[in-house]
Each structure stands twice: as structure tokens, then as C-alpha cells.
Write a protein that holds these residues in place. Structure first.
Motif, PDB file in Angstrom:
ATOM      1  N   THR A 181       5.641 -20.398  30.654  1.00  0.00           N
ATOM      2  CA  THR A 181       5.551 -21.108  29.382  1.00  0.00           C
ATOM      3  C   THR A 181       6.636 -20.847  28.526  1.00  0.00           C
ATOM      4  O   THR A 181       7.361 -19.894  28.696  1.00  0.00           O
ATOM      5  CB  THR A 181       4.152 -20.710  28.612  1.00  0.00           C
ATOM      6  N   ASP A 182       6.663 -21.254  27.500  1.00  0.00           N
ATOM      7  CA  ASP A 182       7.764 -21.033  26.446  1.00  0.00           C
ATOM      8  C   ASP A 182       7.037 -20.457  25.173  1.00  0.00           C
ATOM      9  O   ASP A 182       7.543 -20.116  24.234  1.00  0.00           O
ATOM     10  CB  ASP A 182       8.141 -22.599  25.684  1.00  0.00           C
ATOM     11  N   ILE A 183       5.820 -19.600  25.604  1.00  0.00           N
ATOM     12  CA  ILE A 183       5.352 -18.773  24.461  1.00  0.00           C
ATOM     13  C   ILE A 183       5.821 -17.744  24.407  1.00  0.00           C
ATOM     14  O   ILE A 183       6.238 -16.866  25.571  1.00  0.00           O
ATOM     15  CB  ILE A 183       3.874 -18.760  24.899  1.00  0.00           C
ATOM     16  N   ILE A 184       6.059 -16.989  23.396  1.00  0.00           N
ATOM     17  CA  ILE A 184       6.583 -15.631  23.225  1.00  0.00           C
ATOM     18  C   ILE A 184       5.457 -14.785  22.440  1.00  0.00           C
ATOM     19  O   ILE A 184       5.086 -15.074  21.418  1.00  0.00           O
ATOM     20  CB  ILE A 184       7.785 -15.511  22.368  1.00  0.00           C
ATOM     21  N   VAL A 185       5.157 -13.484  23.034  1.00  0.00           N
ATOM     22  CA  VAL A 185       4.240 -12.753  22.495  1.00  0.00           C
ATOM     23  C   VAL A 185       4.779 -11.404  22.558  1.00  0.00           C
ATOM     24  O   VAL A 185       5.298 -10.912  23.242  1.00  0.00           O
ATOM     25  CB  VAL A 185       2.937 -12.587  23.536  1.00  0.00           C
ATOM     26  N   GLY A 186       4.872 -10.875  21.149  1.00  0.00           N
ATOM     27  CA  GLY A 186       5.252  -9.642  20.907  1.00  0.00           C
ATOM     28  C   GLY A 186       5.670  -9.327  19.196  1.00  0.00           C
ATOM     29  O   GLY A 186       4.695  -9.797  18.621  1.00  0.00           O
ATOM     30  N   GLU A 187       6.529  -8.600  19.160  1.00  0.00           N
ATOM     31  CA  GLU A 187       6.753  -8.356  17.706  1.00  0.00           C
ATOM     32  C   GLU A 187       7.142  -9.420  16.854  1.00  0.00           C
ATOM     33  O   GLU A 187       8.038 -10.489  17.184  1.00  0.00           O
ATOM     34  CB  GLU A 187       7.970  -7.417  17.453  1.00  0.00           C
ATOM     35  N   GLY A 188       6.354  -9.799  15.917  1.00  0.00           N
ATOM     36  CA  GLY A 188       6.569 -10.856  14.955  1.00  0.00           C
ATOM     37  C   GLY A 188       5.823 -12.281  15.664  1.00  0.00           C
ATOM     38  O   GLY A 188       5.999 -13.243  14.885  1.00  0.00           O
ATOM     39  N   SER A 189       5.320 -12.216  16.693  1.00  0.00           N
ATOM     40  CA  SER A 189       4.714 -13.494  17.340  1.00  0.00           C
ATOM     41  C   SER A 189       3.278 -12.894  17.967  1.00  0.00           C
ATOM     42  O   SER A 189       3.513 -12.549  19.182  1.00  0.00           O
ATOM     43  CB  SER A 189       5.840 -14.020  18.427  1.00  0.00           C
ATOM     44  N   LEU A 190       2.417 -13.500  17.494  1.00  0.00           N
ATOM     45  CA  LEU A 190       0.881 -13.292  18.073  1.00  0.00           C
ATOM     46  C   LEU A 190       0.236 -11.896  18.187  1.00  0.00           C
ATOM     47  O   LEU A 190      -0.729 -11.588  17.806  1.00  0.00           O
ATOM     48  CB  LEU A 190       0.765 -14.212  19.391  1.00  0.00           C
ATOM     49  N   MET A 191       1.199 -11.007  18.778  1.00  0.00           N
ATOM     50  CA  MET A 191       0.830  -9.713  18.871  1.00  0.00           C
ATOM     51  C   MET A 191       0.331  -8.729  17.879  1.00  0.00           C
ATOM     52  O   MET A 191       1.247  -8.822  16.784  1.00  0.00           O
ATOM     53  CB  MET A 191       1.586  -8.890  19.869  1.00  0.00           C
TER      54      MET A 191
END
Length: 322
Positions: A181-191
């Protein structure tokens, strides 16, 4: 908006979206059925006196028009209070049946198709896994274990990994590298939280030892790949496995190299707590960005759990770090 509908086996459909107080959906890359657990209020205001729910009933869940889950109730619990808990599984649950199969020069894809047809399970898109497994003799084994073994053998011999999952009532087999997917999970994004661990206690080996019995010579042939540096670091950790007698030297060398690549390393795992995104499920790759641990890559989701409570939607991800 979450839409939850329950279908009795007699054909009656109930919309229980407004009754449900909490819902959790879990998927796994390998070895487990998709699981839905929910709680709802019985005898709620305006609830029909004819409303009923029984094991075997069908539950369908959609969010914002997107299909999330299609499965069957397997357990019901409740008491004197008004809260009822249901647990439902998708079609993969029926692969917990046991049977005996003998396969010869068969692909993992063909094994999935045969078992699904034998047990009247609905099939969706099945990837062409190509690699022909020389032989598999499975006596009284769980169907899911047989399929998982076929996928694992394919992975060991080719380096190509596949995921078996239920897509809203259809069994599918997909190449995990095609599910990005083009989803980014991490610092500053969802996490909002995470933990990292590494281990050599599970599926780590620095010596690979394969053998086959040569019927013509009456001798056992042994093939070895080992990493002397990692043996000094961790001690000797040996993987011992029989191989098909018809494998030629080039095939054996390729298998040795693949197994050494897969197993001669620390097994690292990453757990992430994040705001939910319904596009994420187990068996797909998601871009993870955690600068503190120099992680910025597409990682395979081994297990994924989505939780819904009121307007809140969160997800827990267990990822494989390579």
C-alpha cells in the motif's frame, strides 16, 4: 460508518450496527483464520422480539462501503446483564478440519484449489505459485497446516512468499510482494507507540544440514551450509531436514542457499500501535518509518488487529523485520 449485518440460517437478516458497542477484527499472515469479536446490547430499545442469533449464523461487516469481514458465528456468551459477546471466523476456520492427502509434483496453488473444492469452500483469486513440490504425504493433518506447509516449501525453495486469506467470503492466495500500500505508519503518521525485539531463540540457524537417502547406493547423502562467524557468536544452531531423493545438485544448492539466507540471522519483530486504517491487513507490506531504529522500509504485516469502539478506530500491527 460501520455496517454490521447478521443473517440467520433461515434467511432473516438483521442490521445490528446500532446495537454493537465494541468490535475487533484480527488477521494473520499464516496459520490462523480471520477473527471477529463483538459485543452488543440485548433487549435494547426498539429491538424486535423476533431478533435471534445462533452459532453458524453469518456476520458481514463493512466500513464506509468497504468490505471488511464475512464469517460465521462460532461462540456466543452472555449472562444476566445486557451484554452479549460473539466470536466469528472467516472461511479459513473450516480449514481446521483434518484429512489425509498425497501430492506429487504439485504447486501450492493447486493444493489450495483441491482442498477448497473437496470441502466446498468458495475460491477467489489464486496466484500461480509455479514451484512444483516434489512430494507431500500428509496423514491425518489439519488442512490449514497442509496448505501452510506447501506455502513454506515454496518460500524455502524460491524465496517467494504467499499469503492465504479470506476476501469477504472467498479464499485467496496472493504474492505478498504484490500487496503493497501507499500507507506510511511511523513517526508523525498514525503511530503512537511501538516496541522492538530481536531473538535467536526461534527459527534462527547458522548451520543447515540437508540429507537424502540414495536408494541406488544405499547410502545417505548429506549437504551442509554453515556460517563459522555466527557459530562463534551464537553457538551452533543446526537446522536438519530431509529432501526429496529426486532433487539434483543444482536444486539442492539453491535450497541450501535460500534456507541459509532465511534462517542465518536474528529474528527481529516490531509491534506498532496506531490509529486505524482499514486498508491494512496481515499478509501485506506497509511502509514503516521509525528513525530511532533506522527503519524506513516496506515490512510484512504478520498479524493485524483492528479495534472499533464508538468513533475510535485503532490498530495493532506485528511486523517482520528483515
Amino acid at each position: 460508518m460501520i455496517e454490521i449485518k447478521l443473517n440467520n440460517r433461515d434467511g432473516k437478516e438483521w442490521d445490528i450496527s446500532e446495537l454493537v458497542t465494541s468490535l475487533s477484527l484480527k488477521t494473520a499472515h499464516i496459520g490462523k483464520a480471520g477473527t471477529l469479536t463483538l459485543t452488543f446490547i440485548k433487549k435494547a430499545l426498539y429491538q424486535s422480539s423476533r431478533f435471534k442469533y445462533e452459532n453458524g449464523d453469518v456476520i458481514r461487516v463493512r466500513k464506509d462501503g468497504v468490505n471488511l469481514f464475512y464469517g460465521y458465528i462460532f461462540s456466543i456468551s452472555g449472562g444476566r446483564d445486557e451484554i452479549v459477546s460473539l466470536t466469528a471466523y472467516d472461511q479459513i476456520r473450516y480449514l481446521m478440519n483434518t484429512d489425509t492427502y498425497v501430492f506429487k509434483n504439485t504447486t501450492a496453488a493447486d493444493i489450495v484449489k483441491r482442498i477448497a473444492n473437496d470441502f466446498n469452500l468458495k475460491l477467489g483469486k489464486i496466484a500461480d505459485t509455479k514451484y512444483q513440490i516434489p512430494a507431500m504425504v500428509e496423514d491425518g493433518q489439519k488442512l490449514l497446516d497442509i496448505i501452510d506447509k506447501a506455502i513454506t516449501l515454496t518460500f524455502s525453495n524460491t524465496g517467494k512468499d504467499y499469503c492465504l486469506y479470506d476476501d469477504f467470503g472467498q479464499l485467496c492466495l496472493r504474492d505478498v510482494d504484490e500487496q503493497v500500500t501507499d500507507i506510511i505508519v511511523g513517526e508523525g503518521s498514525l503511530m503512537y507507540d511501538y516496541s522492538v525485539s530481536s531473538s535467536i531463540d526461534d527459527d534462527t540457524y547458522n548451520k543447515i544440514k540437508l540429507y537424502k537417502d540414495n536408494k541406488e547406493t544405499g547410502k545417505r547423502e548429506v549437504y551442509i551450509a554453515e556460517d563459522s562467524i555466527n557459530i562463534m557468536r551464537w553457538g551452533l544452531l543446526q537446522h536438519y531436514e530431509s529432501i526429496d531423493e529426486k532433487m539434483n545438485p543444482a536444486q539442492i544448492e539453491e535450497l541450501l542457499n535460500n534456507l541459509a539466507k532465511l534462517k542465518n540471522r536474528e529474528q527481529k519483530s516490531l509491534k506498532i500501535e496506531a490509529l486505524g486504517d482499514i486498508r491494512v491487513r496481515a499478509g501485506m507490506r506497509v511502509r514503516i518509518h521509525i528513525p530511532e531504529y533506522q527503519v524506513d522500509q516496506n515490512l510484512l504485516v504478520n498479524e493485524c488487529s483492528h479495534s472499533f469502539e464508538g468513533a475510535d478506530h485503532t490498530m495493532s500491527l506485528e511486523l517482520k523485520v528483515i
